[in-house]
Design a protein around this motif. Structure first.
Motif, PDB file in Angstrom:
ATOM      1  N   TRP A 102      -6.644  94.125 -84.438  1.00 18.77           N
ATOM      2  CA  TRP A 102      -6.932  94.047 -82.828  1.00 18.77           C
ATOM      3  C   TRP A 102      -8.222  93.437 -82.696  1.00 18.77           C
ATOM      4  CZ3 TRP A 102      -1.917  95.005 -83.074  1.00 18.77           C
ATOM      5  CH2 TRP A 102      -1.393  95.965 -83.482  1.00 18.77           C
ATOM      6  N   SER A 103      -9.317  94.120 -83.283  1.00 14.59           N
ATOM      7  CA  SER A 103     -10.737  93.893 -82.957  1.00 14.59           C
ATOM      8  C   SER A 103     -11.191  92.354 -83.498  1.00 14.59           C
ATOM      9  CB  SER A 103     -11.283  95.022 -83.295  1.00 14.59           C
ATOM     10  OG  SER A 103     -12.881  94.535 -83.280  1.00 14.59           O
ATOM     11  N   PRO A 104     -11.965  91.549 -82.382  1.00 11.96           N
ATOM     12  CA  PRO A 104     -12.478  90.626 -82.958  1.00 11.96           C
ATOM     13  C   PRO A 104     -13.848  90.929 -83.889  1.00 11.96           C
ATOM     14  CG  PRO A 104     -13.315  90.841 -80.715  1.00 11.96           C
ATOM     15  CD  PRO A 104     -12.103  92.103 -81.073  1.00 11.96           C
ATOM     16  N   GLU A 105     -14.250  92.075 -83.879  1.00 11.98           N
ATOM     17  CA  GLU A 105     -15.663  92.382 -84.603  1.00 11.98           C
ATOM     18  C   GLU A 105     -15.182  93.211 -85.810  1.00 11.98           C
ATOM     19  OE1 GLU A 105     -19.507  92.463 -81.668  1.00 11.98           O
ATOM     20  OE2 GLU A 105     -18.704  94.351 -82.554  1.00 11.98           O
ATOM     21  N   CYS A 106     -14.107  94.304 -85.702  1.00 12.94           N
ATOM     22  CA  CYS A 106     -13.703  94.990 -86.875  1.00 12.94           C
ATOM     23  C   CYS A 106     -13.088  94.177 -87.844  1.00 12.94           C
ATOM     24  CB  CYS A 106     -12.942  96.109 -86.535  1.00 12.94           C
ATOM     25  SG  CYS A 106     -12.493  97.152 -87.842  1.00 12.94           S
ATOM     26  N   ARG A 107     -13.407  93.905 -88.960  1.00  8.45           N
ATOM     27  CA  ARG A 107     -12.625  93.338 -89.913  1.00  8.45           C
ATOM     28  C   ARG A 107     -11.688  94.134 -90.886  1.00  8.45           C
ATOM     29  NH1 ARG A 107     -13.146  89.457 -86.868  1.00  8.45           N
ATOM     30  NH2 ARG A 107     -14.695  87.920 -87.104  1.00  8.45           N
ATOM     31  N   ALA A 108     -12.180  95.245 -91.100  1.00  4.96           N
ATOM     32  CA  ALA A 108     -11.469  96.251 -92.018  1.00  4.96           C
ATOM     33  C   ALA A 108     -11.770  97.527 -92.026  1.00  4.96           C
ATOM     34  CB  ALA A 108     -11.441  95.691 -93.443  1.00  4.96           C
ATOM     35  N   ARG A 121     -17.821  92.116 -88.517  1.00  8.04           N
ATOM     36  CA  ARG A 121     -18.489  90.879 -88.695  1.00  8.04           C
ATOM     37  C   ARG A 121     -18.423  90.281 -87.228  1.00  8.04           C
ATOM     38  NH1 ARG A 121     -18.349  86.487 -93.083  1.00  8.04           N
ATOM     39  NH2 ARG A 121     -19.461  84.849 -91.904  1.00  8.04           N
ATOM     40  N   ARG A 122     -19.561  89.567 -87.016  1.00  6.98           N
ATOM     41  CA  ARG A 122     -19.775  88.953 -85.729  1.00  6.98           C
ATOM     42  C   ARG A 122     -20.538  87.688 -86.075  1.00  6.98           C
ATOM     43  NH1 ARG A 122     -23.348  89.436 -81.067  1.00  6.98           N
ATOM     44  NH2 ARG A 122     -22.317  88.540 -79.168  1.00  6.98           N
ATOM     45  N   GLY A 123     -20.033  86.434 -86.171  1.00  7.35           N
ATOM     46  CA  GLY A 123     -20.508  85.224 -86.514  1.00  7.35           C
ATOM     47  C   GLY A 123     -21.134  85.577 -88.016  1.00  7.35           C
ATOM     48  N   ALA A 124     -22.562  85.198 -88.156  1.00 10.51           N
ATOM     49  CA  ALA A 124     -23.023  85.360 -89.246  1.00 10.51           C
ATOM     50  C   ALA A 124     -23.480  86.777 -89.549  1.00 10.51           C
ATOM     51  CB  ALA A 124     -24.226  84.525 -89.441  1.00 10.51           C
ATOM     52  N   PHE A 125     -23.292  87.685 -88.751  1.00 10.06           N
ATOM     53  CA  PHE A 125     -23.783  88.996 -88.896  1.00 10.06           C
ATOM     54  C   PHE A 125     -22.738  89.912 -89.436  1.00 10.06           C
ATOM     55  CE2 PHE A 125     -26.580  87.213 -85.639  1.00 10.06           C
ATOM     56  CZ  PHE A 125     -27.826  87.711 -86.004  1.00 10.06           C
ATOM     57  N   VAL A 126     -22.911  90.709 -90.262  1.00 13.77           N
ATOM     58  CA  VAL A 126     -21.991  91.725 -91.052  1.00 13.77           C
ATOM     59  C   VAL A 126     -22.765  93.016 -91.128  1.00 13.77           C
ATOM     60  CG1 VAL A 126     -20.961  92.189 -93.290  1.00 13.77           C
ATOM     61  CG2 VAL A 126     -21.073  89.773 -92.393  1.00 13.77           C
ATOM     62  N   PHE A 146     -28.593  94.151 -87.396  1.00 11.93           N
ATOM     63  CA  PHE A 146     -27.414  94.022 -88.084  1.00 11.93           C
ATOM     64  C   PHE A 146     -26.388  93.592 -87.231  1.00 11.93           C
ATOM     65  CE2 PHE A 146     -29.239  97.329 -90.587  1.00 11.93           C
ATOM     66  CZ  PHE A 146     -29.081  96.713 -91.802  1.00 11.93           C
ATOM     67  N   THR A 147     -26.504  93.226 -86.000  1.00  7.90           N
ATOM     68  CA  THR A 147     -25.285  92.668 -84.990  1.00  7.90           C
ATOM     69  C   THR A 147     -25.739  91.639 -84.325  1.00  7.90           C
ATOM     70  OG1 THR A 147     -25.641  93.837 -83.059  1.00  7.90           O
ATOM     71  CG2 THR A 147     -24.259  94.899 -84.716  1.00  7.90           C
ATOM     72  N   GLY A 148     -27.118  91.389 -84.442  1.00  6.57           N
ATOM     73  CA  GLY A 148     -27.690  90.017 -83.391  1.00  6.57           C
ATOM     74  C   GLY A 148     -27.429  90.230 -82.065  1.00  6.57           C
ATOM     75  N   THR A 149     -27.361  91.341 -81.884  1.00  5.27           N
ATOM     76  CA  THR A 149     -27.101  91.856 -80.326  1.00  5.27           C
ATOM     77  C   THR A 149     -28.332  92.736 -79.657  1.00  5.27           C
ATOM     78  OG1 THR A 149     -24.800  91.401 -80.366  1.00  5.27           O
ATOM     79  CG2 THR A 149     -25.484  92.395 -78.265  1.00  5.27           C
ATOM     80  N   ARG A 150     -28.833  92.279 -78.526  1.00  3.56           N
ATOM     81  CA  ARG A 150     -29.848  93.302 -77.769  1.00  3.56           C
ATOM     82  C   ARG A 150     -29.066  94.563 -77.240  1.00  3.56           C
ATOM     83  NH1 ARG A 150     -32.330  88.683 -74.414  1.00  3.56           N
ATOM     84  NH2 ARG A 150     -31.691  90.111 -72.972  1.00  3.56           N
ATOM     85  N   LEU A 201     -21.952  93.670 -72.998  1.00  4.43           N
ATOM     86  CA  LEU A 201     -21.291  92.260 -72.558  1.00  4.43           C
ATOM     87  C   LEU A 201     -20.626  91.929 -73.875  1.00  4.43           C
ATOM     88  CD1 LEU A 201     -24.305  90.375 -71.027  1.00  4.43           C
ATOM     89  CD2 LEU A 201     -22.238  91.416 -69.945  1.00  4.43           C
ATOM     90  N   ALA A 202     -20.976  92.036 -75.053  1.00  4.18           N
ATOM     91  CA  ALA A 202     -20.358  91.672 -76.163  1.00  4.18           C
ATOM     92  C   ALA A 202     -19.007  92.754 -76.364  1.00  4.18           C
ATOM     93  CB  ALA A 202     -21.170  91.849 -77.332  1.00  4.18           C
ATOM     94  N   ASN A 203     -19.265  93.921 -76.111  1.00 10.21           N
ATOM     95  CA  ASN A 203     -18.250  94.922 -76.440  1.00 10.21           C
ATOM     96  C   ASN A 203     -17.173  94.820 -75.193  1.00 10.21           C
ATOM     97  OD1 ASN A 203     -19.350  96.075 -78.495  1.00 10.21           O
ATOM     98  ND2 ASN A 203     -20.111  97.967 -77.323  1.00 10.21           N
ATOM     99  N   ARG A 204     -17.465  94.661 -73.848  1.00 12.85           N
ATOM    100  CA  ARG A 204     -16.554  93.892 -72.897  1.00 12.85           C
ATOM    101  C   ARG A 204     -15.432  92.986 -73.330  1.00 12.85           C
ATOM    102  NH1 ARG A 204     -15.716  95.966 -67.943  1.00 12.85           N
ATOM    103  NH2 ARG A 204     -18.116  96.495 -67.852  1.00 12.85           N
TER     104      ARG A 204
END
Length: 165
Positions: free
Chosen positions: A33-39, A59-64, A130-134, A140-143
């Protein structure tokens, strides 16, 4: 930008609240379901109970990054939630509420930032590294992630997976 500490998104799904709960509480499916959670690792298939612990691989882009999670609320057809931490530091509370509506269920995904107090600054710094997000942009990323997650959940449970709605 002002930092937001809590957000939520909702969607109507043509499925019983208990069915939607079962899909969400089977945390091993979260990568679906999630665009960030891979497993998700560390739990057997199927809905998990309060106290269950699991590891989220993200994972989000290059960030894991990975997170340690513990289920805090598990009431079939009503609510499911889990606390997220990393390196022993509190990060967030993620949850879902399910409400019966004619023809299905209203599903609300909610998030609360727990990076507060004395150790909050360190948790916020680690989050940025780790996530590249301030921290002031994490909501905003979570929404966006919530909208994607709920949309995928809806497509799957309504039998529209793989089709454009």
């Amino acid at each position: 930008m002002t930092r937001r500490w809590e957000i939520e998104e909702s969607v109507f799904i043509e499925a019983a609240p208990e069915q939607v709960y079962a899909a969400v509480a089977d945390v091993r499916s979260m990568g679906r379901w999630s665009p960030e959670c891979r497993a998700v690792r560390g739990v057997p298939p199927g809905p998990v109970a309060v106290g269950a612990r699991f590891l989220g691989l993200n994972r989000r882009g290059a960030f894991v990054w990975f997170t340690s999670c513990r289920v805090t609320d598990a009431v079939p057809g009503e609510a499911f939630a889990f606390r997220v931490s990393t390196f022993g530091l509190p990060v967030a509370l993620w949850g879902y509420r399910f409400a019966a509506e004619a023809g299905g269920a209203r599903v609300t995904e909610h998030w609360r930032d727990l990076r507060t107090g004395r150790r909050g600054a360190l948790a916020a710094l680690l989050g940025r590294v780790f996530t590249g997000t301030r921290p002031d942009r994490r909501h905003l990323a979570n929404r966006a992630g919530m909208r994607a997650t709920l949309g995928r959940l809806k497509q799957t449970l309504e039998g529209r997976e793989g089709r454009v709605l």
